[in-house]
Design an enzyme around this catalytic site. Sequence first.
Site, PDB file in Angstrom:
ATOM      1  CG  ASP A 516      45.444  35.559  37.397  1.00 42.38           C
ATOM      2  OD1 ASP A 516      46.061  34.681  36.762  1.00 42.38           O
ATOM      3  OD2 ASP A 516      45.229  35.512  38.621  1.00 42.38           O
ATOM      4  CG  ASP A 518      41.916  38.684  38.055  1.00 38.72           C
ATOM      5  OD1 ASP A 518      42.985  39.292  37.789  1.00 38.72           O
ATOM      6  OD2 ASP A 518      41.798  37.920  39.026  1.00 38.72           O
ATOM      7  CG  ASP A 520      43.357  41.604  42.390  1.00 41.78           C
ATOM      8  OD1 ASP A 520      43.071  42.814  42.532  1.00 41.78           O
ATOM      9  OD2 ASP A 520      43.073  40.721  43.219  1.00 41.78           O
TER      10      ASP A 520
END
Length: 655
Positions: A516, A518, A520
């Site tokens: 992803d 993002d 994380d």
Amino acid sequence: MKAPLKPTEIEKINYDAASIQVLEGLEAVRKRPAMYIGDVSSKGLHHLVYEVLDNSIDEAMGGYCDQIDVIINEDGSVTVVDNGRGIPVDIHEKEGRSALEVVMTVLHAGGKFNKDTYKVSGGLHGVGVSCVNALSSHMKVEVHRNNSIHVQEYRKGVPLYPVKETGTTDIRGTKVTFTPDGGIFQLTDFNYEILTNRLRELSFLNKGVKLSLTDMRQRDENGQPVKDVYFSEKGLVEFVEYLDDTREKLIENTIFMYSEKSGIPVEVAMQYNASFTENVQAYVNNINTIEGGTHLAGFRRALTRTLKNYAEKSGMLSKLKFEINGDDFREGLTAVISVKVAEPQFEGQTKTKLGNSEVSGAVDQSVSEMLTNYLEENPRDAKTIVNKVILAATARHAARKARELVQRKNVLTNTGLPGKLSDCSENDPAKCEIFLVEGDSAGGTAKQGRDRRFQAILPLRGKILNVEKAMPHKIFDNEEIKTIFTALGLSIGTDDDSKALNIEKLRYHKVIIMTDADVDGSHIATLLLTFFFRYMREMIELGYIYIATPPFYLIKKGKEERYAWTEEERKQIVAELSKNGKESGIHIQRYKGLGEMNAEQLWETTMKPEFRKLRQVDIENAAEANRTFSMLMGDEVPPRREFIEKNAKYANIDA
Ligand code: 0RA
């Protein structure tokens, strides 16, 4: 018969000839910038600042300068100011013009002038300030010297007027301001984080020099420009302590050694900590040689031999039933080694591997002598170190047993490939790719979207083991890590080399990390890169590791769907779609995770070879990930959330 030329006419002719040469030189730089500064991406852009800085650092190393300020100006230009001697301004006899103009416009002139300082920043950097000038839409230099201020400005490296005196001064120094040429660089925005990291590093490498970075584009909570000041009194010792900030150190005082052999100054600081990783940073002329080279080889050889001799003499090894190897001496070692080499030869993929053969022996000799003395004089520390080495050897021995057990089990149960792997049908590794996908759900989407003939999918659950904290044999016990090894067709190390890869068995020549976009996701990508860097480095060197770059935006108008990877692309697409009329009816979706895309979208944007934009991981990216990771994941302190978030942001911008 022609009348003889008058002196002024001779000067004029020389001047014209010199000017033509200068123009040719500048032209060469502008035509092939990558040959001079590596590339025209963010890396090359920041290289410009390092180049200008290098000259000031040289001045500092000669002992003529103790303050260097870097300012990112509001208009995006950068200023570097030092309080050195100032670039000479007298008329250069051969060239018939100001030495200042020569330094600023003639390739490689700077160094030749400056004979009396120990000029070492050659090689990777050291292409000279004239090169930066050639790649700048505008440059201005201001020299304070001989009680006068001397100024000249340039456009793309060409002087706009002869050097002029603009006033009087009672200080000395040089101030260079430049605006990178937007026609040459892919982007011209300087990144504060990148520059501040370099300044911090330089302050450790050059103790006693005060360095600062000011960003006029950003304000802090008091309305002041964002600023960091770096000053290191103890140099490399503080560097090692900074690197080991989050780790438990084993000896009280960080070891420091300095000596010079065959005209090569060698400086080393080292400490052992309770972790299991080696962190040795090697520098040549202030350049981080991430690919190592002869200086590092000399250091390692000396370390192993000296510690081994000492351990044997002390009788501490008498009970040990197995051999100690080189790795054991470096487990939990954090060290910085800095050498100065007059004519460095840089080799390797990223030109950061020192090739000079004479350096190896010089470093070996220096380190052997100094470390031998240290161990004699500090028997308590010596004992601690030898105990740590014995512990490492014991753990390695245990790891070997664990590995043998795993391998035997594998044979018995004949598990073959991991159950989670959705393999491809093609057998030729050169044609096969495997996606390491964050999470089962995105893994499912990727499985639907892929071209199963040559694309395999391996979903990874959450975060893989923290390879920083775990003992080596635990690493090979970890399910996710075992799964990766098995899926790739690789087995895990051999008896005497726990990191040996049987690369000829590799089942895919493209290993693509897909996470992803993002916090994380970038964390997981960092973790995986660190893992590859530490345990499968050969895969990176062979260019087999990639990062997928999913788009950040989906822009829809009616039936038309377009994707954007950057803010600029998004704006551009919106503009295009609203061409014949209004912006209305345009829908913009910001993708936060892979899960927000359906199988077809994921295929079209991120997996389809003709359309996707894979980023190939080079050893430099991986080393960077490793550094970031070490810093975030050290023993005690909880992850520095703020740092992760900042970097996640930059990761997004970069992608
Ligand atoms: C050539 C000769 C000398 C100094 C320098 C160059 C010099 C260059 C730069 C670039 C940025 N800051 C700098 N400071 C100095 C020696 C001059 C002397 O002998 O006085």
